[in-house]
Design a protein around this motif. Structure first.
Motif, PDB file in Angstrom:
ATOM      1  N   GLU A 220       0.825  -1.207   0.000  1.00 51.28           N
ATOM      2  CA  GLU A 220       0.000   0.000   0.000  1.00 51.28           C
ATOM      3  C   GLU A 220       0.858   1.256   0.000  1.00 51.28           C
ATOM      4  O   GLU A 220       0.580   2.217  -0.717  1.00 51.28           O
ATOM      5  CB  GLU A 220      -0.914   0.000   1.223  1.00 51.28           C
TER       6      GLU A 220
ATOM      7  N   SER B 141       2.330   1.814  -3.481  1.00 51.99           N
ATOM      8  CA  SER B 141       1.402   1.943  -4.608  1.00 51.99           C
ATOM      9  C   SER B 141       1.226   3.412  -4.966  1.00 51.99           C
ATOM     10  O   SER B 141       0.983   4.251  -4.090  1.00 51.99           O
ATOM     11  CB  SER B 141       0.043   1.320  -4.268  1.00 51.99           C
TER      12      SER B 141
ATOM     13  N   ASP C  60       0.070   5.498 -11.717  1.00 56.92           N
ATOM     14  CA  ASP C  60       0.942   5.633 -12.886  1.00 56.92           C
ATOM     15  C   ASP C  60       0.338   6.672 -13.818  1.00 56.92           C
ATOM     16  O   ASP C  60      -0.841   6.602 -14.165  1.00 56.92           O
ATOM     17  CB  ASP C  60       1.051   4.282 -13.595  1.00 56.92           C
TER      18      ASP C  60
ATOM     19  N   GLY D  23      -0.924   4.643 -16.708  1.00 51.86           N
ATOM     20  CA  GLY D  23      -1.942   3.629 -16.457  1.00 51.86           C
ATOM     21  C   GLY D  23      -3.256   4.201 -15.967  1.00 51.86           C
ATOM     22  O   GLY D  23      -4.328   3.751 -16.348  1.00 51.86           O
TER      23      GLY D  23
ATOM     24  N   ALA E 142      -6.674   1.788 -13.040  1.00 48.42           N
ATOM     25  CA  ALA E 142      -5.733   0.661 -13.086  1.00 48.42           C
ATOM     26  C   ALA E 142      -5.056   0.470 -11.730  1.00 48.42           C
ATOM     27  O   ALA E 142      -4.854  -0.663 -11.274  1.00 48.42           O
ATOM     28  CB  ALA E 142      -4.687   0.889 -14.176  1.00 48.42           C
ATOM     29  N   ALA E 143      -4.682   1.569 -11.066  1.00 46.49           N
ATOM     30  CA  ALA E 143      -4.032   1.473  -9.756  1.00 46.49           C
ATOM     31  C   ALA E 143      -4.982   0.890  -8.714  1.00 46.49           C
ATOM     32  O   ALA E 143      -4.589   0.030  -7.903  1.00 46.49           O
ATOM     33  CB  ALA E 143      -3.528   2.845  -9.315  1.00 46.49           C
TER      34      ALA E 143
ATOM     35  N   ALA F 244      -7.592  -1.041  -9.318  1.00 44.18           N
ATOM     36  CA  ALA F 244      -7.857  -2.441  -9.664  1.00 44.18           C
ATOM     37  C   ALA F 244      -6.716  -3.348  -9.218  1.00 44.18           C
ATOM     38  O   ALA F 244      -6.944  -4.439  -8.672  1.00 44.18           O
ATOM     39  CB  ALA F 244      -8.076  -2.560 -11.172  1.00 44.18           C
ATOM     40  N   GLU F 245      -5.474  -2.914  -9.431  1.00 43.87           N
ATOM     41  CA  GLU F 245      -4.325  -3.731  -9.035  1.00 43.87           C
ATOM     42  C   GLU F 245      -4.310  -3.948  -7.521  1.00 43.87           C
ATOM     43  O   GLU F 245      -4.082  -5.061  -7.034  1.00 43.87           O
ATOM     44  CB  GLU F 245      -3.028  -3.057  -9.473  1.00 43.87           C
ATOM     45  N   TYR F 246      -4.592  -2.883  -6.771  1.00 40.40           N
ATOM     46  CA  TYR F 246      -4.590  -3.009  -5.315  1.00 40.40           C
ATOM     47  C   TYR F 246      -5.713  -3.928  -4.851  1.00 40.40           C
ATOM     48  O   TYR F 246      -5.522  -4.778  -3.971  1.00 40.40           O
ATOM     49  CB  TYR F 246      -4.731  -1.630  -4.677  1.00 40.40           C
TER      50      TYR F 246
ATOM     51  N   ARG G 206      -7.216  -6.357  -6.452  1.00 42.23           N
ATOM     52  CA  ARG G 206      -6.939  -7.758  -6.780  1.00 42.23           C
ATOM     53  C   ARG G 206      -5.919  -8.360  -5.806  1.00 42.23           C
ATOM     54  O   ARG G 206      -6.093  -9.478  -5.321  1.00 42.23           O
ATOM     55  CB  ARG G 206      -6.401  -7.864  -8.211  1.00 42.23           C
ATOM     56  N   THR G 207      -4.846  -7.613  -5.546  1.00 42.87           N
ATOM     57  CA  THR G 207      -3.784  -8.141  -4.683  1.00 42.87           C
ATOM     58  C   THR G 207      -4.286  -8.348  -3.252  1.00 42.87           C
ATOM     59  O   THR G 207      -4.104  -9.417  -2.653  1.00 42.87           O
ATOM     60  CB  THR G 207      -2.593  -7.173  -4.679  1.00 42.87           C
TER      61      THR G 207
ATOM     62  N   GLN H 214      -7.877   2.443  -1.133  1.00 46.50           N
ATOM     63  CA  GLN H 214      -7.047   1.464  -0.428  1.00 46.50           C
ATOM     64  C   GLN H 214      -7.561   1.242   0.990  1.00 46.50           C
ATOM     65  O   GLN H 214      -7.643   0.099   1.458  1.00 46.50           O
ATOM     66  CB  GLN H 214      -5.596   1.944  -0.400  1.00 46.50           C
TER      67      GLN H 214
END
Length: 563
Positions: free
Chosen positions: A413, A416, A419, A422, A426-427, A429-431, A433-434, A467
């Protein structure tokens, strides 16, 4: 060993080696000119005279006295060697040149130490010694002072040494002037940051908010110019603009590409106001329109654009353009200050997050891993009859593993970021998912992001809110599913995080603390945080930035139908 003081002898090997090399060169030249080994005693005397300056260069008395002794011995040696050289059938100037080459040593030392007055005094003593010695030295029955060749050589060496001293003095003055004219980067940065801190403390908080300044400017402009829709845009990098604020009945998809063939791009490049009979919106439905684009120029830099449009022809004659420009001039400086403050704060925040991540990774995280290894070793040595002890160790090992997992997610976190290529969706979504995978959550994503971008500081705050919402759902909700919705249509944005857990009422105190943090972040970007129960179970956390009139109409009609 006690620290040495300036009055204590301090040897400098490099300076001593340089003196020794030049002294040896002078000895060779003297021997070559006179072919008399006896003349080398002058060179030995010269070395003895300079010895205190080598051993105690910082001493207030020994250093200067040694250098004056050197030039005095040098004058006597040059006169005597020149006379002996003449007796051997060689011109006396050759012998004087062989010895006077050493004059560079004491003069260079004074120049390096910036003792230019001492250097001038050394040259004066050298000249006086040469003249006095020549006046008492006879060559072929006449005074050496009358030898033109000898005097010419002495004058040449003295002039060369004087020019070297003068050049060193001039260079030192030039460097000092340049240093005064151009402060060191860190000193200049400290001065500017101190001024920014002082100004930030004196001004009201809203005056350093780019969005607030932009909205206020648009309201002022609507009074002096007909405006059916308008916006304030600023640069975001990559040849694109971001929407800071907009007004109007409908949502507008403004042209945000600076390399497009548009009045917006022309106004940015020329720093001149542009009028057009074509809408600067990609979503315009047609019809007669007037557009006015005014660049916000602070000094020589374009910091943003104001775009005004009216559904009428010739709505912006020169008098109206002049009134608009009169308002945008002062606003440009305020907006630049707010954008710079935002950027400095964002850079400082990101740097601090990265620093914390490094410290946690290299400190607590590594120590916990070692604790886990120690528990594993203890389990391996526990006897079969100590089942209760083994069970306690296994429980402890599970807890350590859980804490390590939490730390790793915290590191993820902290590191993160959004980008710039991106995007925010996108940021998030990546967080999701992880973190969802680590908590055994099934993650459902709904992403709708426009090609236009929000300001970088706003995107960063929205990411942190998302987040925190995802982390709360994983830690406290006891959910099986996680729904994440991201809609970005600058200046409007809405992030929703929903779960099917047991609801917000049963959360722990630290979960409520996380909600307070999210509310503070939302307030910072002039957004609103909404927390509501999800049916049939769970919680929805949403942050809404700006407004989308078209969406508001849809929601209003839906609510009316429900009634």
């Amino acid at each position: 060993m006690p620290a040495s003081t300036p009055s204590q002898p301090q040897t400098q090997p490099l300076a001593a080696a340089a003196r020794g090399v030049l002294l040896a060169l002078v000895a060779v030249l003297t021997l070559f000119a006179t072919r008399d080994v006896a003349q080398l005693w002058w060179i030995a005397l010269l070395g003895v005279a300079g010895l205190p300056a080598v051993l105690a260069p910082q001493h207030r008395l020994l250093g200067p006295l040694s250098r004056f002794a050197e030039v005095a011995v040098l004058g006597l040696a040059a006169s005597q060697v020149a006379a002996d050289t003449h007796l051997n059938g060689v011109t006396g100037g050759l012998g004087a040149s062989a010895v006077l080459a050493y004059l560079a040593v004491p003069v260079t030392v004074t120049a390096l130490r910036r003792r230019f007055a001492e250097g001038a005094a050394l040259l004066a003593v050298a000249a006086a010694t040469l003249l006095v010695a020549a006046a008492f030295t006879e060559v072929d029955g006449r005074r050496q002072l009358t030898e033109p060749g000898y005097l010419a050589v002495c004058a040449q060496w003295l002039i060369l040494a004087g020019l070297g001293l003068f050049t060193a003095r001039t260079l030192q003055r030039v460097m000092r002037v340049r240093g005064e004219g151009k402060p060191q980067p860190y000193a200049e940065a400290t001065r500017l940051l101190t001024q920014l801190r002082t100004v930030a403390r004196q001004l009201p908080g809203a005056t350093l908010d780019p969005g607030g300044i932009s909205e206020h400017l648009l309201e002022e402009l609507r009074v002096v110019a007909k405006t059916d829709r308008g916006a304030v845009l600023s640069a975001s990098g990559g040849g694109r603009l971001v929407v800071l604020a907009q007004v109007g009945v409908d949502r507008v998809d403004w042209e945000t590409t600076l390399d497009a063939d548009s009045a917006i791009a022309d106004a940015w490049a020329s720093q001149q106001a542009q009028t057009s009979a074509r809408s600067q919106s990609r979503s315009h439905r047609g019809g007669e329109v007037s557009a006015l684009i005014v660049p916000l120029v602070a000094g020589v830099r374009t910091v943003g654009l104001v775009v005004l449009e009216a559904d009428a022809g010739h709505a912006y004659p020169p008098p109206v353009v002049a009134r608009v420009t009169a308002l945008t001039g002062p606003a440009a400086l305020r907006l630049e200050a707010a954008l710079l403050f935002d950027e400095v704060r964002s850079l400082a925040t990101n740097e601090e997050r990265q620093r914390l991540a490094r410290e946690i990774h290299d400190g607590v995280a590594q120590e916990l891993v070692m604790v886990g290894y120690g528990i594993d070793n203890a389990l391996a040595t526990v006897h079969e009859d100590a089942e209760e002890t083994a069970e306690s160790l296994r429980t402890l090992r599970q807890e350590v593993t859980r804490v390590i997992t939490e730390l790793r997610l915290s590191l993820f976190e902290l590191r993160s970021e959004v980008d710039r290529h991106g995007g925010l969706a996108a940021a998030i979504a990546e967080y999701a998912r992880t973190v969802g995978a680590s908590g055994g959550l099934r993650v459902h994503l709904s992403l709708d992001e426009s090609t236009a971008r929000l300001p970088a500081a706003t995107e960063a705050e929205l990411l942190r809110i998302a987040q925190e919402a995802v982390t709360n759902a994983r830690k406290h909700a006891g959910a099986a599913n996680l729904w994440v919705t991201c809609e970005v249509d600058p200046p409007y944005a809405q992030i929703e995080v929903s779960d099917d857990g047991h609801g917000i009422g049963d959360q722990r105190p630290d979960g409520h603390y996380g909600l307070a943090i999210m509310a503070e972040r939302a307030e910072r970007i002039r957004g609103r945080l909404e927390i509501r129960p999800r049916r049939p179970s769970g919680t929805t956390v949403a942050v809404v930035l700006g407004s989308s009139p078209r969406r508001d109409k849809v929601r209003g009609s839906t609510a009316a139908e429900g009634e």
